[in-house]
Design an enzyme around this catalytic site. Structure first.
Site, short mmCIF file in Angstrom:
data_model
loop_
_atom_site.label_atom_id
_atom_site.label_comp_id
_atom_site.label_asym_id
_atom_site.label_seq_id
_atom_site.Cartn_x
_atom_site.Cartn_y
_atom_site.Cartn_z
N LEU A 55 44.86 -0.15 -12.70
CA LEU A 55 43.41 -0.35 -12.80
C LEU A 55 42.62 0.59 -11.90
O LEU A 55 41.51 1.00 -12.21
CB LEU A 55 43.04 -1.80 -12.42
CG LEU A 55 43.50 -2.89 -13.37
CD1 LEU A 55 43.25 -4.27 -12.76
CD2 LEU A 55 42.79 -2.77 -14.71
N GLY A 56 43.20 0.93 -10.77
CA GLY A 56 42.46 1.79 -9.85
C GLY A 56 43.15 1.84 -8.50
O GLY A 56 44.16 1.16 -8.26
N GLY A 61 45.59 0.65 -1.25
CA GLY A 61 46.71 0.76 -2.18
C GLY A 61 46.24 0.70 -3.63
O GLY A 61 45.07 0.93 -3.91
N LYS A 78 46.83 -6.42 -6.20
CA LYS A 78 46.62 -5.32 -5.26
C LYS A 78 47.90 -5.14 -4.46
O LYS A 78 48.36 -6.08 -3.79
CB LYS A 78 45.47 -5.66 -4.30
CG LYS A 78 44.14 -5.80 -4.98
CD LYS A 78 43.06 -6.10 -3.96
CE LYS A 78 41.70 -5.82 -4.53
NZ LYS A 78 40.70 -5.68 -3.46
N ASP A 180 31.19 -4.55 3.93
CA ASP A 180 31.46 -3.42 3.03
C ASP A 180 30.80 -3.62 1.67
O ASP A 180 31.43 -3.40 0.63
CB ASP A 180 32.98 -3.24 2.90
CG ASP A 180 33.34 -1.80 2.52
OD1 ASP A 180 32.46 -0.92 2.60
OD2 ASP A 180 34.50 -1.56 2.13
N1 LIG Z 1 39.90 -7.89 -9.60
C1 LIG Z 1 39.91 -6.72 -10.23
N2 LIG Z 1 39.85 -6.67 -11.58
C2 LIG Z 1 39.85 -5.48 -12.23
N3 LIG Z 1 39.89 -4.29 -11.62
C3 LIG Z 1 39.95 -4.26 -10.28
C4 LIG Z 1 39.97 -5.47 -9.51
N4 LIG Z 1 40.02 -5.15 -8.20
C5 LIG Z 1 40.03 -3.81 -8.14
N5 LIG Z 1 39.98 -3.27 -9.38
C6 LIG Z 1 39.99 -1.82 -9.71
O1 LIG Z 1 40.74 -1.14 -8.75
C7 LIG Z 1 39.95 -0.16 -8.08
C8 LIG Z 1 40.34 -0.11 -6.62
O2 LIG Z 1 39.87 -1.29 -6.00
P1 LIG Z 1 39.96 -1.54 -4.45
O3 LIG Z 1 39.22 -2.78 -4.16
O4 LIG Z 1 41.37 -1.49 -4.07
O5 LIG Z 1 39.30 -0.25 -3.81
P2 LIG Z 1 37.78 0.29 -3.74
O6 LIG Z 1 36.87 -0.85 -3.45
O7 LIG Z 1 37.47 1.08 -4.98
O8 LIG Z 1 37.85 1.30 -2.52
P3 LIG Z 1 37.92 0.92 -0.95
O9 LIG Z 1 39.16 0.10 -0.77
O10 LIG Z 1 38.01 2.23 -0.28
O11 LIG Z 1 36.68 0.19 -0.62
C9 LIG Z 1 38.51 -0.59 -8.31
O12 LIG Z 1 37.64 0.49 -8.30
C10 LIG Z 1 38.59 -1.25 -9.67
O13 LIG Z 1 38.47 -0.26 -10.67
#
Ligand SMILES: Nc1ncnc2c1ncn2[C@@H]1O[C@H](COP(=O)(O)OP(=O)(O)OP(=O)(O)O)[C@@H](O)[C@H]1O
Length: 470
Positions: A55-56, A61, A78, A180
């Site tokens: 997903l991202g 991670g 995650k 954040d």
């Molecule tokens: N609960 C979720 N459902 C669907 N996609 C998700 C979910 N959580 C995260 N993602 C996807 O994974 C990506 C990474 O999320 P993550 O929260 O790990 O990092 P971030 O917020 O983009 O960056 P940072 O950790 O530097 O603040 C997000 O941009 C989103 O696209």
């Protein structure tokens, strides 16, 4: 680590283990078991953490889609690696995941991305967080990735939902400061609602608690409160600042930091325009239907108040919620509310009263009738000036080259860390744009000083950081 459990109440529910002795019976009733997953179960649910379920990627991670309970439950997993103690970046990631589990296991809210369970696999050196799956991307995507362009109604709804979530966190029995708030930490659920995510940097407790007082500042450049220079500066008003930046982003559709604008920082770009009452100039011109002038004016003034440099002068989130609630009613075209609003617009006295309630002391100078496309000015004590412009010229945002946008990343301070890209990150494709990482060493407890531009952070020691407050 033992994680207490909460149930799902309409308001935020908090389980604080420190209060357990006093209210153990109540606590018992409020607790609900978090699921403890095993690694194989999650590997199966994500098809072996396959690229198809990816997903991202965030600073901690990678995130994968998981299909659990025979297809009945969709979740996001995650995944973080537990690394050797000398690996600063990974330590920081694990600390953030631990912190996220710690907080999300005590806090639940309908406008948050809630925790379902977790898995700790020491053999594979992996920690996995299982949270609610949000199928519609991030608010950042909706604001900045054409062809998705949210309508005004939707933007106001999302702003209100996040304001409600942040207010619930701040006003909980044991308050939580998110630290954040940014558009990429807001996810959109299956019903199109905005949910606050990513509690890796959040802090739970009262601002006078020792663990809060000793945690170095953290956040994301562009959203980070410039008056939050040292651990002792932390208050809920830092979240209010970040929310103000988010509101400006929602109004304008421009990034918090965008090098194609001058100034590149959204606050420095928008504030002079808002002060001059040029609300149309900050509106996202990609939205076909123009917003009602009252909607945009109220949103812009509220955003301006949230990003005031003096933290104490910013509104608290209850006031933000109240304001956004009324804006939502106006933007939805509720006839009763509109009638009331028009009546107050036509009587300068009423405008004075309503704005004074918002602690912006305004003097209303009416200039001519609405038909003649004239301008009415409203000036606040701190120079925030409102002009009610009947015919609003829309100046389109300049064309933006996407690679000029700085994708903001969280400034981690949950553990030891250092400046620079993650050396363990073999795949940088998920972050197509420049990544800023300024990381603060806990031992040195360095304070972050943001210059007047509010956009660029530099690390200063206690000795050199002169804390000038207005
Ligand atoms: N609960 C979720 N459902 C669907 N996609 C998700 C979910 N959580 C995260 N993602 C996807 O994974 C990506 C990474 O999320 P993550 O929260 O790990 O990092 P971030 O917020 O983009 O960056 P940072 O950790 O530097 O603040 C997000 O941009 C989103 O696209």
């Amino acid at each position: 680590m033992g994680y207490p459990f909460c149930n799902d109440e309409s308001a935020v529910s908090i389980c604080d283990p420190r209060r357990r002795s006093r209210s153990s019976h109540q606590d018992q009733k409020r607790r609900l078991k978090l699921r403890i997953f095993n690694y194989d179960e999650l590997a199966l649910a994500t098809d072996g953490f396959s690229a198809g379920n990816f997903l991202g990627k965030g600073s901690h991670g990678r995130v994968y889609k998981a299909v659990l309970d025979g297809g009945k439950l969709l979740a996001a997993v995650k995944r973080t690696t537990i690394a050797a103690a000398d690996d600063y970046n990974k330590c920081s990631s694990v600390n953030q995941v631990d912190n996220e589990i710690e907080i999300l296991s005590r806090v639940r809210h309908r406008w948050m991305v809630n925790l379902i369970g977790y898995c700790v696999d020491h053999r594979r050196k992996t920690k996995l967080l299982v949270v609610e799956y949000m199928p519609n991307g991030t608010l950042h995507d909706h604001l900045h990735s054409p062809p998705l362009v949210s309508s005004w109604n939707r933007r106001v709804k999302h702003a209100l939902q996040i304001a409600i979530a942040v207010h619930a966190l701040h006003s909980a029995e044991t308050p939580v400061i998110h630290r954040d708030i940014k558009s990429s930490n807001i996810l959109i659920d299956g019903e199109g609602n905005a949910r606050l995510a990513d509690f890796g940097l959040a802090l739970i407790g009262n601002v006078n608690d020792e663990h809060l007082k000793s945690t170095p500042p953290a956040g994301t450049l562009g959203y980070l409160d410039p008056s939050y220079l040292a651990p002792a500066d932390l208050t809920a008003k830092s979240d209010v600042f970040s929310f103000g930046v988010l509101l400006l982003e929602i109004i304008s559709g421009r990034e918090a930091i965008d090098l194609d604008f001058s100034p590149s920082c959204i606050v420095d770009w928008a504030m002079p325009l808002i002060k001059r009452g040029e609300f149309a100039a900050i509106c996202d011109s990609r939205i076909r239907n123009r917003p009602k002038s009252a909607v945009i004016r109220r949103l812009a003034v509220m955003a301006a108040r949230c990003v005031r440099s003096t933290a104490e002068k910013r509104p608290d989130m209850s006031e933000v919620v109240e304001c956004l609630n009324s804006v939502r009613k106006i933007s939805q075209g509720n006839p009763v509310w509109n009638r009331l609003w028009r009546r107050s617009e036509n009587r300068s006295e009423n405008v004075f009263v309503s704005e004074e309630k918002e602690e912006i002391h305004v003097r209303m100078v009416r200039g001519g009738s609405k038909k003649q496309s004239t301008v009415s000015s409203v000036r606040s004590e701190d120079g925030v000036c409102e002009r009610i412009v009947t015919e609003m010229p829309v100046s389109p945002l300049p064309h933006r080259r996407r690679n000029r946008v700085l994708r903001s990343r969280s400034v981690g301070a949950m553990g030891r860390s250092k400046v620079g890209p993650d050396p363990n990150d073999g795949d940088n494709t998920a972050v197509a744009t420049t990544t800023i990482r300024i990381l603060v060493e806990r031992e040195r407890a360095a304070t972050m000083k943001l210059g007047k531009s509010r956009s660029v952070g530099m690390v200063r020691s206690h000795k050199t950081a002169s804390r000038k407050r207005d």
